[in-house]
Scaffold this motif. Sequence first.
Motif, PDB file in Angstrom:
ATOM      1  N   PRO A 269       0.910  -4.612   5.682  1.00  0.00           N
ATOM      2  CA  PRO A 269      -0.122  -5.819   5.756  1.00  0.00           C
ATOM      3  C   PRO A 269      -0.292  -6.420   6.985  1.00  0.00           C
ATOM      4  N   ALA A 270       0.659  -6.607   7.897  1.00  0.00           N
ATOM      5  CA  ALA A 270       0.436  -7.158   9.129  1.00  0.00           C
ATOM      6  C   ALA A 270      -0.629  -6.231   9.910  1.00  0.00           C
ATOM      7  N   ALA A 271      -0.419  -4.967   9.968  1.00  0.00           N
ATOM      8  CA  ALA A 271      -1.456  -4.141  10.642  1.00  0.00           C
ATOM      9  C   ALA A 271      -2.718  -4.351  10.073  1.00  0.00           C
ATOM     10  N   SER A 272      -3.012  -4.557   8.879  1.00  0.00           N
ATOM     11  CA  SER A 272      -4.282  -4.770   8.023  1.00  0.00           C
ATOM     12  C   SER A 272      -4.917  -6.127   8.496  1.00  0.00           C
ATOM     13  N   LEU A 273      -4.186  -7.098   8.629  1.00  0.00           N
ATOM     14  CA  LEU A 273      -4.580  -8.267   8.919  1.00  0.00           C
ATOM     15  C   LEU A 273      -5.059  -8.472  10.624  1.00  0.00           C
ATOM     16  N   ALA A 274      -4.247  -7.692  11.202  1.00  0.00           N
ATOM     17  CA  ALA A 274      -4.465  -7.616  12.495  1.00  0.00           C
ATOM     18  C   ALA A 274      -5.923  -6.911  12.768  1.00  0.00           C
ATOM     19  N   TYR A 275      -6.066  -5.830  11.813  1.00  0.00           N
ATOM     20  CA  TYR A 275      -7.641  -5.275  11.971  1.00  0.00           C
ATOM     21  C   TYR A 275      -8.598  -6.188  11.507  1.00  0.00           C
ATOM     22  N   ASP A 276      -8.258  -7.078  10.435  1.00  0.00           N
ATOM     23  CA  ASP A 276      -9.300  -8.121  10.157  1.00  0.00           C
ATOM     24  C   ASP A 276      -9.694  -9.296  11.306  1.00  0.00           C
ATOM     25  N   HIS A 277      -8.568  -9.434  11.947  1.00  0.00           N
ATOM     26  CA  HIS A 277      -8.673 -10.488  13.341  1.00  0.00           C
ATOM     27  C   HIS A 277      -9.528  -9.548  14.480  1.00  0.00           C
ATOM     28  N   HIS A 279     -11.709  -6.907  14.188  1.00  0.00           N
ATOM     29  CA  HIS A 279     -13.088  -6.578  13.416  1.00  0.00           C
ATOM     30  C   HIS A 279     -13.851  -7.364  12.817  1.00  0.00           C
ATOM     31  N   GLY A 280     -13.313  -8.594  12.278  1.00  0.00           N
ATOM     32  CA  GLY A 280     -14.248  -9.450  11.637  1.00  0.00           C
ATOM     33  C   GLY A 280     -13.842  -9.700  10.123  1.00  0.00           C
ATOM     34  N   PRO A 281     -13.993 -10.715   9.525  1.00  0.00           N
ATOM     35  CA  PRO A 281     -13.509 -10.970   8.119  1.00  0.00           C
ATOM     36  C   PRO A 281     -14.295 -10.468   7.087  1.00  0.00           C
ATOM     37  N   ALA A 282     -15.476  -9.906   7.090  1.00  0.00           N
ATOM     38  CA  ALA A 282     -16.308  -9.602   5.988  1.00  0.00           C
ATOM     39  C   ALA A 282     -16.780  -8.121   6.087  1.00  0.00           C
ATOM     40  N   PRO A 283     -16.405  -7.329   5.006  1.00  0.00           N
ATOM     41  CA  PRO A 283     -15.338  -7.616   3.949  1.00  0.00           C
ATOM     42  C   PRO A 283     -13.928  -7.472   4.391  1.00  0.00           C
ATOM     43  N   SER A 284     -13.065  -8.385   4.266  1.00  0.00           N
ATOM     44  CA  SER A 284     -11.953  -8.165   4.951  1.00  0.00           C
ATOM     45  C   SER A 284     -10.694  -7.292   4.544  1.00  0.00           C
ATOM     46  N   MET A 285      -9.738  -6.712   5.077  1.00  0.00           N
ATOM     47  CA  MET A 285      -8.702  -5.890   4.536  1.00  0.00           C
ATOM     48  C   MET A 285      -8.003  -6.735   3.647  1.00  0.00           C
ATOM     49  N   ALA A 286      -7.779  -8.008   3.891  1.00  0.00           N
ATOM     50  CA  ALA A 286      -7.072  -8.790   2.818  1.00  0.00           C
ATOM     51  C   ALA A 286      -7.513  -8.773   1.461  1.00  0.00           C
ATOM     52  N   GLU A 287      -8.863  -8.905   1.408  1.00  0.00           N
ATOM     53  CA  GLU A 287      -9.560  -8.608   0.106  1.00  0.00           C
ATOM     54  C   GLU A 287      -9.472  -7.164  -0.451  1.00  0.00           C
ATOM     55  N   VAL A 288      -9.348  -6.127   0.363  1.00  0.00           N
ATOM     56  CA  VAL A 288      -9.078  -4.697  -0.092  1.00  0.00           C
ATOM     57  C   VAL A 288      -7.699  -4.505  -0.549  1.00  0.00           C
ATOM     58  N   MET A 289      -6.835  -5.295   0.187  1.00  0.00           N
ATOM     59  CA  MET A 289      -5.296  -5.245  -0.247  1.00  0.00           C
ATOM     60  C   MET A 289      -5.427  -6.009  -1.823  1.00  0.00           C
ATOM     61  N   SER A 290      -6.037  -7.179  -1.826  1.00  0.00           N
ATOM     62  CA  SER A 290      -5.726  -7.940  -3.247  1.00  0.00           C
ATOM     63  C   SER A 290      -6.367  -7.409  -4.037  1.00  0.00           C
ATOM     64  N   THR A 291      -7.651  -6.372  -4.321  1.00  0.00           N
ATOM     65  CA  THR A 291      -8.258  -5.835  -5.059  1.00  0.00           C
ATOM     66  C   THR A 291      -7.662  -4.588  -5.351  1.00  0.00           C
ATOM     67  N   THR A 292      -6.892  -3.904  -4.624  1.00  0.00           N
ATOM     68  CA  THR A 292      -6.344  -2.476  -5.036  1.00  0.00           C
ATOM     69  C   THR A 292      -4.822  -2.615  -5.142  1.00  0.00           C
ATOM     70  N   GLY A 293      -4.312  -3.739  -4.489  1.00  0.00           N
ATOM     71  CA  GLY A 293      -2.797  -3.738  -4.568  1.00  0.00           C
ATOM     72  C   GLY A 293      -2.134  -2.740  -3.712  1.00  0.00           C
ATOM     73  N   CYS A 294      -2.827  -2.355  -2.653  1.00  0.00           N
ATOM     74  CA  CYS A 294      -2.142  -1.353  -1.776  1.00  0.00           C
ATOM     75  C   CYS A 294      -2.168  -1.735  -0.417  1.00  0.00           C
ATOM     76  N   PRO A 295      -1.014  -2.144   0.202  1.00  0.00           N
ATOM     77  CA  PRO A 295      -0.688  -2.680   1.614  1.00  0.00           C
ATOM     78  C   PRO A 295      -0.909  -1.766   2.725  1.00  0.00           C
ATOM     79  N   ALA A 296      -0.714  -0.221   2.291  1.00  0.00           N
ATOM     80  CA  ALA A 296      -0.587   0.583   3.703  1.00  0.00           C
ATOM     81  C   ALA A 296      -1.794   1.586   3.345  1.00  0.00           C
TER      82      ALA A 296
END
Length: 611
Positions: A269-277, A279-296
């Motif tokens: 998850p830390a790497a995904s949030l760093a990717y959001d920071h 490349h921008g928030p829309a659509p965010s990896m935080a949303e992708v992780m929340s929707t799919t339940g996959c952190p990696a």
Amino acid sequence: MRAQLDDLRLFAALPTAHLVLDADLVIRQVNPAYLRLVGLRAVDLIGRRAFDALPPGQQALDEDGVPHLLRSFEQVLATREPHTLPAQRYRVLDLHTGRTVERWCSTTTVPVLDDAGEVELLLQQVEEVTDCAHDRQARPPHHRSEQQWQARALSAETELSTRAHEARAARESERTRARELAALATATVRVASAEDVTELVEVLLEHGLAALGAHGGAVAVREADVVRLAISASLGQQARVRWDQLPPDSRVPAVVSAISGRRILLPNPAASLAYDHEHGPAPSMAEVMSTTGCPAWAVLPLARGGATLGSLVVAWSQAQTFTPAALEVLDAFAAQCAQALARIQVRQEQQDEAAETSKLAETLQRSLLSEPARPGGLQIVTRYRPAARRAQVGGDWYDSFVTSTGTTTLVVGDVVGHDREAAAAMGQVRNLLRGVAYTLPAPPAQVLTLLDRALRGLDVGALATAVLVTIERVSTEQVSAQRFSVEQHRAQQAAGTHLLRWSNAGHPPPLLIHPEGVTEVLSTEAELLLGFEPDAHRRDHEVLVRPGSTLLLYTDGLIERRHASIDDGLGWLVRTAATLAAATPADLCDELLDLVVDDAEDDIVLLALRT
């Protein structure tokens, strides 16, 4: 460590070198130990034939100049039994020095059989014995002391024993995981045989992604102005709807990799949030992780022939550690997916082109097949049915019209060929014939001769079969016993008698169905197709027909069958038409078409006339 090791990581972690090939000796998978041994990369090997990737000049050859390794593969394919090839010398690249060096290797090839007992895959273990071989070559001459000789022999035997123990341990591990390795190899083969992108994702989920220990995944495909994603059901319906297609400037990793061709790894998850920071928030990896339940996530470009076709997305329900061995496996699997995607896209383009060709040709044909003429006292019905195989639209046509002198004229023909050119040529031939027959009050044979000359003079360049028929009512006084047999003359002493005159240019013969159900094939001596010889001699033929008789003209698609002769097909038509003698012309045509709907491989044109 998790209790269940996934197949790909097991394959990658094996200390001995392994190679998987299909029955055509195409390399399907390699592990890192093998790559280190031969000094090549996975992309240099996967998808290539073994002896293209490893040229014969780098291998030991037998007395016939054939690589010993090829002989070993052939033996395993023929016997379906494992085969061990003793140590052979090979020339490979040393990755540290960049120089070609000599390596001695022993190989064991094991067949993987399918459900039918046929060899589907070959699993090969390669064991390097270079040091032992060099040690043997360096043995001292006989004049050296026996003590030195025994010491060296003992050292060599000890080393061989150690290597043998390691090999036995590796083989034991392989036997315990043979089913897992077979599943991995099968996944690779099935990915290569997927028919479309949806099936590719299904195979990925059922076999490939499961072998990677993944929870789900997707394949992103580049199109002109959008990137389409085929997402596995395991990632949820919301994800499949939310991200089924995205613009090419989207910052979602699947799109970025598909456009840029670079690999994106988000192990936690830390790497995904760093990717959001970044490349921008829309659509965010935080949303992708929340929707799919996959952190990696691992996103790998699908490249083929220097072009990036899309990307492969792999998702895990737990954080991952992407070791070099794991990345090697991911890259190799992505290479297989890219090969399958390229093949799917080529086939889809071919199918689209064939469908467009068929649609254009059929549209042209239908635009030229006008409504039949409706002269008094005659019923004329026409039917056109294109071939079931859509790419096989051709040059069949029918026509019926009343000439300038009031004669009803019928024609059915077939231009040679099955493509747009044939359909276009059909239009030219049909219109020329209509113009000549309408303008000149000539019998059918003369009309066909004039058409032949026009085709040559106008450089139409088409070959066609055709049967041209004219029909006109005659009185009993006009029916001459000198022109017809006495029996036929007597049979025609009724109101409504018609004279049918025809000429046949290489076409299937017309069929005349008498009112009582007797069928008569109007066979004539064979004459040349149109377009061969403009001055060919052509003949007219005549027959008197009673009221209630039906004339059937047709193209060869009605009587041609793949495993039967034309005579067999014509015999079938004669028998069937006799049973349908009482049917209306429309019902006759429809019944015949329904009877051949499953067997016809060519276009069919029918024209039925009833007096």
